[in-house]
Scaffold this motif. Structure first.
Motif, PDB file in Angstrom:
ATOM      1  N   LEU A 289      -3.678  -3.523  -9.130  1.00 21.03           N
ATOM      2  CA  LEU A 289      -3.832  -2.379 -10.016  1.00 21.03           C
ATOM      3  C   LEU A 289      -3.331  -1.098  -9.361  1.00 21.03           C
ATOM      4  N   TYR A 290      -3.557  -0.973  -8.060  1.00 19.76           N
ATOM      5  CA  TYR A 290      -3.117   0.218  -7.333  1.00 19.76           C
ATOM      6  C   TYR A 290      -1.595   0.339  -7.339  1.00 19.76           C
ATOM      7  N   THR A 291      -0.918  -0.786  -7.214  1.00 16.97           N
ATOM      8  CA  THR A 291       0.544  -0.778  -7.195  1.00 16.97           C
ATOM      9  C   THR A 291       1.121  -0.171  -8.473  1.00 16.97           C
ATOM     10  N   VAL A 292       0.463  -0.428  -9.597  1.00 12.89           N
ATOM     11  CA  VAL A 292       0.975   0.042 -10.883  1.00 12.89           C
ATOM     12  C   VAL A 292       0.440   1.429 -11.244  1.00 12.89           C
ATOM     13  N   LEU A 293      -0.814   1.733 -10.871  1.00 13.41           N
ATOM     14  CA  LEU A 293      -1.486   2.933 -11.374  1.00 13.41           C
ATOM     15  C   LEU A 293      -1.968   3.883 -10.286  1.00 13.41           C
ATOM     16  N   LYS A 294      -1.393   3.810  -9.100  1.00 13.69           N
ATOM     17  CA  LYS A 294      -1.966   4.519  -7.952  1.00 13.69           C
ATOM     18  C   LYS A 294      -2.073   6.036  -8.122  1.00 13.69           C
ATOM     19  N   TYR A 295      -1.202   6.650  -8.931  1.00 13.29           N
ATOM     20  CA  TYR A 295      -1.251   8.100  -9.103  1.00 13.29           C
ATOM     21  C   TYR A 295      -2.010   8.515 -10.368  1.00 13.29           C
ATOM     22  N   ASP A 296      -2.645   7.579 -11.007  1.00  9.68           N
ATOM     23  CA  ASP A 296      -3.350   7.841 -12.256  1.00  9.68           C
ATOM     24  C   ASP A 296      -4.853   7.907 -11.991  1.00  9.68           C
ATOM     25  N   TYR A 297      -5.447   9.055 -12.272  1.00 12.34           N
ATOM     26  CA  TYR A 297      -6.885   9.215 -12.027  1.00 12.34           C
ATOM     27  C   TYR A 297      -7.707   8.204 -12.822  1.00 12.34           C
ATOM     28  N   PHE A 298      -7.149   7.722 -13.926  1.00 16.16           N
ATOM     29  CA  PHE A 298      -7.849   6.771 -14.779  1.00 16.16           C
ATOM     30  C   PHE A 298      -8.199   5.501 -14.002  1.00 16.16           C
ATOM     31  N   LEU A 299      -7.348   5.141 -13.047  1.00 15.08           N
ATOM     32  CA  LEU A 299      -7.602   3.961 -12.216  1.00 15.08           C
ATOM     33  C   LEU A 299      -8.886   4.143 -11.414  1.00 15.08           C
ATOM     34  N   TRP A 300      -9.039   5.313 -10.827  1.00 10.69           N
ATOM     35  CA  TRP A 300     -10.167   5.554  -9.930  1.00 10.69           C
ATOM     36  C   TRP A 300     -11.460   5.850 -10.674  1.00 10.69           C
ATOM     37  N   VAL A 301     -11.336   6.533 -11.803  1.00 15.98           N
ATOM     38  CA  VAL A 301     -12.530   6.977 -12.532  1.00 15.98           C
ATOM     39  C   VAL A 301     -13.070   5.902 -13.481  1.00 15.98           C
ATOM     40  N   ILE A 302     -12.164   5.099 -14.046  1.00 15.94           N
ATOM     41  CA  ILE A 302     -12.565   4.141 -15.074  1.00 15.94           C
ATOM     42  C   ILE A 302     -12.345   2.681 -14.655  1.00 15.94           C
ATOM     43  N   ILE A 303     -11.117   2.345 -14.262  1.00 10.74           N
ATOM     44  CA  ILE A 303     -10.760   0.938 -14.077  1.00 10.74           C
ATOM     45  C   ILE A 303     -11.468   0.307 -12.881  1.00 10.74           C
ATOM     46  N   TYR A 304     -11.416   0.944 -11.736  1.00 12.33           N
ATOM     47  CA  TYR A 304     -12.088   0.377 -10.562  1.00 12.33           C
ATOM     48  C   TYR A 304     -13.595   0.222 -10.790  1.00 12.33           C
ATOM     49  N   PRO A 305     -14.286   1.259 -11.317  1.00 12.34           N
ATOM     50  CA  PRO A 305     -15.718   1.062 -11.618  1.00 12.34           C
ATOM     51  C   PRO A 305     -15.962  -0.059 -12.616  1.00 12.34           C
ATOM     52  N   LEU A 306     -15.063  -0.208 -13.599  1.00 12.31           N
ATOM     53  CA  LEU A 306     -15.228  -1.264 -14.593  1.00 12.31           C
ATOM     54  C   LEU A 306     -15.162  -2.641 -13.952  1.00 12.31           C
ATOM     55  N   LEU A 307     -14.298  -2.800 -12.970  1.00 16.70           N
ATOM     56  CA  LEU A 307     -14.192  -4.088 -12.276  1.00 16.70           C
ATOM     57  C   LEU A 307     -15.512  -4.472 -11.611  1.00 16.70           C
ATOM     58  N   LEU A 308     -16.261  -3.470 -11.186  1.00  8.01           N
ATOM     59  CA  LEU A 308     -17.527  -3.717 -10.489  1.00  8.01           C
ATOM     60  C   LEU A 308     -18.722  -3.690 -11.448  1.00  8.01           C
TER      61      LEU A 308
END
Length: 339
Positions: A289-308
């Motif tokens: 996910l980081y490879t595709v979305l690393k500069y997108d805050y949405f990855l850190w705020v939404i997607i990573y927490p959702l995985l957990l």
């Protein structure tokens, strides 16, 4: 066929023995509702099936149905098969129709009525509905839900979507596709999107026609790709295609808006669905996910927490998204009524 067809219905198929009969039957019902059946060509392109797909198609031909069947010498993958349809088609436009889809009985009549022969469209997008085999009913009656038919003009005009992720929702200009067919693809499995974006990029006055109300039913069978814990990966490929639009000459702000519009809610749903079918968060998934979305805050705020997020609470993000979609639709209707 005595004259060049206006539209080719191109059906890419691999091991479609269980469903191609229903698709072909629905097409021939629709053909009965138009005045000139020779304006439509039916082309089945078999990607070296190992089941009885060929036998079923040949039975239609033997019974007098006017269609063409072609089989690749080897399996060339989804992208290669789609390109082969375009190379072999005779129509001015090509409607890619997935094996298993069922067209509405009036679909061809409506398409032929709405296409202006004096306009050269780059592509046409069709609304559709979705039938769930698991639930035994239509689960989405209007997927694209346009309020009315829309003609979108201009290369960078993305007020509405200018392509559809569902391949069967796309009708394309054969000549324009052939103009870009030799361009290398960024990802595997999304050539109908890449080619359309490349086609649009070549013409600052590109025209895309959006046709409202369903033209076909997408059949969501039990055990399909959406029931895989890796189904989210298809959406990541889609995002990679959107990211590549800058190299096609699209403006950066357009690409950013499109990525936000086309992928954010969809990625939340894809991750949620993948978790329901067994996706387990691990280091490799976080890297992917980081490879595709690393500069997108949405990855850190939404997607990573959702995985957990605990699986027993996965209904919460679904409710949140459906609520946002509802209010967005209401806001759009209010805006249309005011202005």
């Amino acid at each position: 066929m005595t004259k060049e067809p206006f539209i080719t219905i191109g059906i890419p198929v691999y091991n479609g023995g269980q469903c191609i009969k229903f698709t072909l039957e629905s097409i021939f019902v629709a053909l009965k509702n138009i005045n000139d059946s020779e304006s439509v060509e039916i082309l089945v392109f078999d990607n070296k099936s190992t089941d009885d797909t060929k036998d079923i198609v040949m039975e239609f031909i033997d019974n007098g149905f006017n269609l063409r069947y072609s089989c690749n010498e080897k399996n060339v993958g989804y992208d290669g098969n789609i390109d082969n349809i375009v190379r072999s088609a005779n129509g001015r436009y090509i409607w890619f129709l997935g094996c298993g889809e069922v067209v509405k009985s009036d679909s061809l009549a409506r398409i032929l009525e709405k296409i202006d022969i004096n306009i050269e469209y780059t592509n046409i997008i069709l609304d559709f509905d979705i039938f769930s085999e698991l639930k035994g009913e239509i689960i989405d009656s209007r997927v694209l839900a346009f309020e009315e038919d829309v003609l979108i003009e201009g290369k960078n005009n993305f007020q509405f979507g200018k392509y559809a992720p569902a391949v069967s929702s796309n009708i394309i200009n054969r000549r324009k596709w052939l103009d870009v067919i030799e361009r290398p693809l960024i990802v595997v499995g999304w050539c109908h999107i890449e080619r359309i974006l490349n086609m649009i990029s070549l013409d600052n006055n590109s025209k895309t026609l959006l046709l409202t109300y369903p033209y076909f039913t997408l059949y969501r069978e039990i055990g399909g790709w959406w029931e895989s814990p890796k189904s989210y990966q298809l959406l990541l490929l889609h995002i990679k295609v959107i990211n590549s639009m800058i190299s096609m000459g699209y403006r950066k702000e357009i690409v950013k808006k499109l990525k936000n519009k086309m992928s954010r809610f969809a990625l939340v749903l894809a991750i949620t669905q993948s978790k329901e079918y067994g996706l387990k968060a691990d280091v490799e998934i976080f890297k992917e996910l980081y490879t595709v979305l690393k500069y997108d805050y949405f990855l850190w705020v939404i997607i990573y927490p959702l995985l957990l997020f605990p699986n027993k609470f996965l209904f919460l993000p679904k409710i949140a998204i459906e609520t946002l979609k509802f209010f967005k639709k209401v806001a759009g209707n209010v805006k249309n009524n005011i202005f």
